[in-house]
Write a protein that holds these residues in place. Structure first.
Motif, PDB file in Angstrom:
ATOM      1  N   ASP A  18       0.817  -1.213   0.000  1.00  9.24           N
ATOM      2  CA  ASP A  18       0.000   0.000   0.000  1.00  9.24           C
ATOM      3  C   ASP A  18       0.846   1.256   0.000  1.00  9.24           C
ATOM      4  N   TYR A  89      -1.538   7.013   0.592  1.00  6.53           N
ATOM      5  CA  TYR A  89      -1.741   8.241  -0.181  1.00  6.53           C
ATOM      6  C   TYR A  89      -1.421   9.460   0.684  1.00  6.53           C
ATOM      7  N   GLN A 158      -9.276   2.455   0.806  1.00  6.40           N
ATOM      8  CA  GLN A 158      -9.162   1.505  -0.294  1.00  6.40           C
ATOM      9  C   GLN A 158      -8.512   0.200   0.135  1.00  6.40           C
ATOM     10  N   ALA A 195      -8.078   6.254  -5.828  1.00  6.34           N
ATOM     11  CA  ALA A 195      -7.100   5.600  -6.694  1.00  6.34           C
ATOM     12  C   ALA A 195      -7.360   5.920  -8.161  1.00  6.34           C
ATOM     13  N   ARG A 199      -7.554   0.800 -10.904  1.00  5.92           N
ATOM     14  CA  ARG A 199      -7.625   0.435  -9.491  1.00  5.92           C
ATOM     15  C   ARG A 199      -8.908   0.942  -8.843  1.00  5.92           C
ATOM     16  N   ALA A 200      -9.369   2.114  -9.246  1.00  7.17           N
ATOM     17  CA  ALA A 200     -10.562   2.697  -8.643  1.00  7.17           C
ATOM     18  C   ALA A 200     -11.793   1.818  -8.825  1.00  7.17           C
ATOM     19  N   THR A 203     -12.904  -0.346  -5.873  1.00  7.73           N
ATOM     20  CA  THR A 203     -13.195   0.267  -4.579  1.00  7.73           C
ATOM     21  C   THR A 203     -14.646   0.727  -4.437  1.00  7.73           C
ATOM     22  N   SER A 235      -5.830   9.163 -15.800  1.00  2.00           N
ATOM     23  CA  SER A 235      -5.170   8.200 -14.902  1.00  2.00           C
ATOM     24  C   SER A 235      -3.764   7.811 -15.351  1.00  2.00           C
ATOM     25  N   ALA A 239      -0.895   8.219 -12.472  1.00  3.66           N
ATOM     26  CA  ALA A 239      -0.617   6.992 -11.720  1.00  3.66           C
ATOM     27  C   ALA A 239       0.886   6.758 -11.596  1.00  3.66           C
ATOM     28  N   GLU A 244      -1.029   1.550  -8.453  1.00  2.00           N
ATOM     29  CA  GLU A 244      -1.815   1.554  -7.215  1.00  2.00           C
ATOM     30  C   GLU A 244      -1.831   2.928  -6.555  1.00  2.00           C
ATOM     31  N   HIS A 245      -0.796   3.709  -6.809  1.00  2.00           N
ATOM     32  CA  HIS A 245      -0.627   4.998  -6.146  1.00  2.00           C
ATOM     33  C   HIS A 245      -0.527   6.109  -7.172  1.00  2.00           C
TER      34      HIS A 245
END
Length: 275
Positions: A18, A89, A158, A195, A199-200, A203, A235, A239, A244-245
């Motif tokens: 994460d 984040y 998330q 995210a 990835r979003a 969630t 994105s 990204a 992921e971040h």
């Protein structure tokens, strides 16, 4: 001229997928610092982007009172004491130095004096690396009881795929109620998963549970997913390499969006007015 933002790091936590951990701390206005802090130069995060703020799930377009607007204005003013609790984040994982995320950038831009407590892999229910329950959001909020913040931002979740929607909602409610009881004069705001795509897409269920919990408690909820902060178009540019971040540009963008959402508290958004 605004007073300089100040930040104090909380000791790093073990890393996991994460993200990294960072923290910051300070005091502002007429209040007196309880702990030492060091200065961070102001960094510009650019012009605020349009954002939809969701105070609650069912009454997002209800107008708020002038008193509420005044409270938010004071809580977000230069020199305000701000506590930010979150995950990687908030810690800044994915940035070029792995420690400068949206929270650090927004703190500098707004000239806040902030305690930034970001820990990797954590959430309302997920304890992160080491599976130590004290790393979830509720005990971390309780651990900051000696602070007297004007604004409390609780970011993320998330990582909370480890629990059911009902259990997560209950945990969100308990966490946000604790923050409101602990700091009755503070403005408490929850910020949902943020995210980039794809990835979003994973969630949505988490987002709904956190939104429902914030709605039940009556805490304003900033919903990046519903507002479409991250799209298939932007994105890829925002990204980090892990997908992921966020990268540096992504965190600058997120800082602008959170700042715009906070400024919109106490008013109906233009999207609400147009609907």
């Amino acid at each position: 001229m605004f007073p300089p933002a100040t930040i104090r790091r909380i000791p790093d936590m073990p890393r996991r997928t994460d993200g990294g951990a960072a923290a910051a701390r300070g005091r502002g206005g007429v209040r007196r610092s309880r702990r030492p802090a060091f200065a961070l130069g102001l960094m510009s995060v650019g012009v605020a982007a349009f954002v939809v703020l969701i105070p609650s799930v069912s009454d997002a377009c209800q107008p708020s009172t002038t008193t509420a607007s005044d409270r938010v204005e004071r809580a977000t003013a230069a020199g305000a004491d701000v506590l930010i609790i979150g995950d990687s984040y908030t810690a800044g994982r994915g940035s070029s130095d792995a420690h400068t995320g949206w929270a650090q950038l927004l703190t500098a831009s707004e000239a806040w004096r902030s305690t930034i407590d970001g820990r990797p892999g954590t959430g309302y229910a997920n304890a992160g690396a080491g599976n130590q329950s004290r790393n979830t959001y509720l005990p971390r909020i309780a651990a900051h009881a000696d602070l007297d913040p004007d604004l409390v931002l609780v970011q993320g979740s998330q990582n909370d795929w480890v629990t059911s929607a009902d259990a997560l909602q209950q945990r969100v409610e308990a966490t946000l109620r604790t923050a409101e009881r602990q700091w009755p004069d503070a403005v408490v705001v929850a910020i949902g998963p943020s995210a980039p795509l794809p990835r979003a897409d994973t969630t949505a269920g988490i987002d709904a549970a956190v939104a429902a919990g914030a709605h039940t408690v009556g805490v304003p909820y900033i919903d990046p997913n519903a507002a479409g902060w991250f799209t298939t178009v932007n994105s890829p540019a925002y990204a980090a390499r892990d997908g992921e971040h966020l990268d540096d540009d992504g965190y600058r963008y997120m800082a602008r969006r959170v700042g715009a959402a906070l400024r919109g508290l106490g008013t109906a958004s233009s999207e609400c007015q147009a609907s």
